[in-house]
Write an enzyme that holds these catalytic residues in place. Structure first.
Site, PDB file in Angstrom:
ATOM      1  N   THR A  13       1.038  -0.788   0.609  1.00  9.32           N
ATOM      2  CA  THR A  13      -0.018   0.057   0.216  1.00  9.32           C
ATOM      3  C   THR A  13       1.044   0.901   0.265  1.00  9.32           C
ATOM      4  O   THR A  13       1.791   1.126   0.427  1.00  9.32           O
ATOM      5  CB  THR A  13      -0.748  -0.310   1.183  1.00  9.32           C
ATOM      6  OG1 THR A  13      -1.917   1.195   1.211  1.00  9.32           O
ATOM      7  CG2 THR A  13      -0.020   0.400   2.713  1.00  9.32           C
ATOM      8  N   LYS A  17       2.423   3.100  -6.812  1.00  8.98           N
ATOM      9  CA  LYS A  17       2.093   1.636  -7.718  1.00  8.98           C
ATOM     10  C   LYS A  17       0.496   2.525  -8.867  1.00  8.98           C
ATOM     11  O   LYS A  17       0.956   2.795 -10.282  1.00  8.98           O
ATOM     12  CB  LYS A  17       0.678   0.205  -7.185  1.00  8.98           C
ATOM     13  CG  LYS A  17       2.011  -0.174  -6.477  1.00  8.98           C
ATOM     14  CD  LYS A  17       0.838  -2.129  -6.357  1.00  8.98           C
ATOM     15  CE  LYS A  17      -0.832  -1.021  -5.882  1.00  8.98           C
ATOM     16  NZ  LYS A  17       0.305  -0.857  -3.880  1.00  8.98           N
ATOM     17  N   THR A  18       0.104   3.278  -8.072  1.00  8.59           N
ATOM     18  CA  THR A  18      -1.122   4.117  -9.081  1.00  8.59           C
ATOM     19  C   THR A  18      -0.662   5.034  -9.799  1.00  8.59           C
ATOM     20  O   THR A  18      -0.795   5.530 -10.873  1.00  8.59           O
ATOM     21  CB  THR A  18      -2.571   4.340  -8.922  1.00  8.59           C
ATOM     22  OG1 THR A  18      -3.070   3.527  -7.528  1.00  8.59           O
ATOM     23  CG2 THR A  18      -3.459   5.145  -8.862  1.00  8.59           C
ATOM     24  N   ASP A  37      -7.855  -0.963  -7.116  1.00  8.04           N
ATOM     25  CA  ASP A  37      -9.521  -0.475  -6.551  1.00  8.04           C
ATOM     26  C   ASP A  37     -10.045  -0.281  -6.811  1.00  8.04           C
ATOM     27  O   ASP A  37     -11.395  -0.192  -6.059  1.00  8.04           O
ATOM     28  CB  ASP A  37      -7.956   0.866  -5.982  1.00  8.04           C
ATOM     29  CG  ASP A  37      -6.937   0.444  -5.508  1.00  8.04           C
ATOM     30  OD1 ASP A  37      -6.705  -0.714  -4.525  1.00  8.04           O
ATOM     31  OD2 ASP A  37      -6.436   1.903  -5.167  1.00  8.04           O
ATOM     32  N   ASP A  60      -7.583  -5.635   2.655  1.00  9.56           N
ATOM     33  CA  ASP A  60      -6.532  -6.649   2.558  1.00  9.56           C
ATOM     34  C   ASP A  60      -6.071  -7.691   2.429  1.00  9.56           C
ATOM     35  O   ASP A  60      -4.768  -8.578   2.289  1.00  9.56           O
ATOM     36  CB  ASP A  60      -5.105  -5.486   3.749  1.00  9.56           C
ATOM     37  CG  ASP A  60      -5.815  -4.968   3.162  1.00  9.56           C
ATOM     38  OD1 ASP A  60      -4.602  -3.725   3.307  1.00  9.56           O
ATOM     39  OD2 ASP A  60      -6.108  -3.895   4.195  1.00  9.56           O
ATOM     40  N   ARG A 130       3.138   6.723   5.072  1.00  8.90           N
ATOM     41  CA  ARG A 130       2.449   7.483   3.686  1.00  8.90           C
ATOM     42  C   ARG A 130       1.163   7.436   3.925  1.00  8.90           C
ATOM     43  O   ARG A 130       0.582   8.197   3.288  1.00  8.90           O
ATOM     44  CB  ARG A 130       2.889   7.127   2.351  1.00  8.90           C
ATOM     45  CG  ARG A 130       4.855   6.919   2.229  1.00  8.90           C
ATOM     46  CD  ARG A 130       5.024   6.627   0.519  1.00  8.90           C
ATOM     47  NE  ARG A 130       6.118   6.931   0.504  1.00  8.90           N
ATOM     48  CZ  ARG A 130       6.628   6.634  -1.052  1.00  8.90           C
ATOM     49  NH1 ARG A 130       6.607   5.421  -1.635  1.00  8.90           N
ATOM     50  NH2 ARG A 130       7.906   6.470  -1.092  1.00  8.90           N
ATOM     51  N   ARG A 131       0.827   6.036   4.182  1.00 10.07           N
ATOM     52  CA  ARG A 131      -0.596   5.698   4.633  1.00 10.07           C
ATOM     53  C   ARG A 131      -1.019   6.026   5.461  1.00 10.07           C
ATOM     54  O   ARG A 131      -2.334   6.823   5.188  1.00 10.07           O
ATOM     55  CB  ARG A 131      -0.504   4.078   4.824  1.00 10.07           C
ATOM     56  CG  ARG A 131      -2.372   3.672   4.744  1.00 10.07           C
ATOM     57  CD  ARG A 131      -2.343   2.221   5.610  1.00 10.07           C
ATOM     58  NE  ARG A 131      -3.858   1.300   5.836  1.00 10.07           N
ATOM     59  CZ  ARG A 131      -4.431   1.367   4.914  1.00 10.07           C
ATOM     60  NH1 ARG A 131      -3.474   0.753   3.287  1.00 10.07           N
ATOM     61  NH2 ARG A 131      -5.489   0.480   4.735  1.00 10.07           N
ATOM     62  N   TYR A 136      -9.065   5.997   3.057  1.00  9.23           N
ATOM     63  CA  TYR A 136      -9.300   5.522   3.141  1.00  9.23           C
ATOM     64  C   TYR A 136     -11.004   4.986   2.944  1.00  9.23           C
ATOM     65  O   TYR A 136     -11.800   5.720   3.906  1.00  9.23           O
ATOM     66  CB  TYR A 136      -9.403   3.789   3.709  1.00  9.23           C
ATOM     67  CG  TYR A 136      -7.622   4.631   2.730  1.00  9.23           C
ATOM     68  CD1 TYR A 136      -7.480   3.670   1.497  1.00  9.23           C
ATOM     69  CD2 TYR A 136      -6.634   4.161   4.233  1.00  9.23           C
ATOM     70  CE1 TYR A 136      -6.162   2.861   1.308  1.00  9.23           C
ATOM     71  CE2 TYR A 136      -5.446   4.427   3.222  1.00  9.23           C
ATOM     72  CZ  TYR A 136      -5.307   4.099   1.445  1.00  9.23           C
ATOM     73  OH  TYR A 136      -3.428   4.132   2.080  1.00  9.23           O
ATOM     74  N   SER A 177      13.484   7.099  -5.829  1.00  8.33           N
ATOM     75  CA  SER A 177      13.008   8.397  -6.756  1.00  8.33           C
ATOM     76  C   SER A 177      12.100   7.972  -7.671  1.00  8.33           C
ATOM     77  O   SER A 177      11.937   6.977  -7.998  1.00  8.33           O
ATOM     78  CB  SER A 177      14.222   9.144  -7.246  1.00  8.33           C
ATOM     79  OG  SER A 177      14.631   8.701  -8.854  1.00  8.33           O
TER      80      SER A 177
END
Length: 204
Positions: A13, A17-18, A37, A60, A130-131, A136, A177
């Site tokens: 997560t 990726k997106t 998603d 998950d 980050r999460r 959500y 990066s």
């Protein structure tokens, strides 16, 4: 199917990726993205697994997603998508389908379709940093990351490592990066998408 290059981009997560998938899609005029998603079951679906101690559903695990529909949609795109004009000096270019999601390699019918397989990782602290900035649906409850998100990720990663059919998965450190990660994946795609391009025999 031979006219298609199907790229699987998976990982933990919040690993990017997106973002990576969208950047590749924007760069390639003959590409399309399908995101896992978009296939989460409605929160009131009886197919979800409930976690009593957290009063929350487990989002998950593979059963929280309609993977059969995702697979069918992928096959439909392959069937319907019109051939693009290509770019560069390639006389013939392959169409590119980018399939992204945190559990795409857990569903064999989809995993088996992918020609390139990437799995982006993060360490636990960076992943949480980050999460915690994201919202959500349903929202995370206290303890969900520690008790569910991270353990499920470790389990999934271990399954990939130990599955001989997934030996071609390329692991990428998500703390690198964004540009470096993009360049690596995009170069591999460009090499394979050109069927008859002399540049593909050279290092990109």
């Amino acid at each position: 199917m031979s006219d298609w290059l199907i790229v699987g981009i998976s990982g933990v997560t919040c690993s990017g990726k997106t973002t990576l998938s969208k950047e590749i899609n924007a760069k390639l005029t003959n590409s399309v993205v399908i995101s896992q998603d978009d296939y989460f079951l409605p929160t009131d679906s009886p197919r979800h697994t409930f976690i009593p101690e957290l009063n929350h559903i487990n989002m998950d695990i593979i059963s929280s997603l309609d993977m059969e529909k995702m697979h069918n949609d992928i096959l439909q795109v392959i069937q319907d998508f019109e051939t693009g004009n290509g770019d560069g000096n390639c006389r013939t270019t392959r169409r590119v389908l980018i399939v992204e999601g945190f559990l795409i390699f857990s569903y064999k019918p989809i995993s088996d379709l992918t020609n390139l397989k990437y799995f982006i990782t993060l360490d636990k602290d960076e992943c949480w940093k980050r999460r915690e900035l994201r919202t959500y649906l349903p929202p995370d409850v206290p303890g969900y990351y520690e008790k569910i998100v991270w353990p499920e990720f470790l389990k999934h990663k271990s399954e990939i490592i130990n599955d001989s059919s997934l030996s071609e998965v390329k692991f990428i450190d998500g703390s690198r990066s964004k540009k470096d990660i993009f360049d690596e994946v995009y170069s591999a795609i460009k090499c394979l998408m050109c069927k008859e391009c002399s540049e593909c025999t050279q290092s990109l």
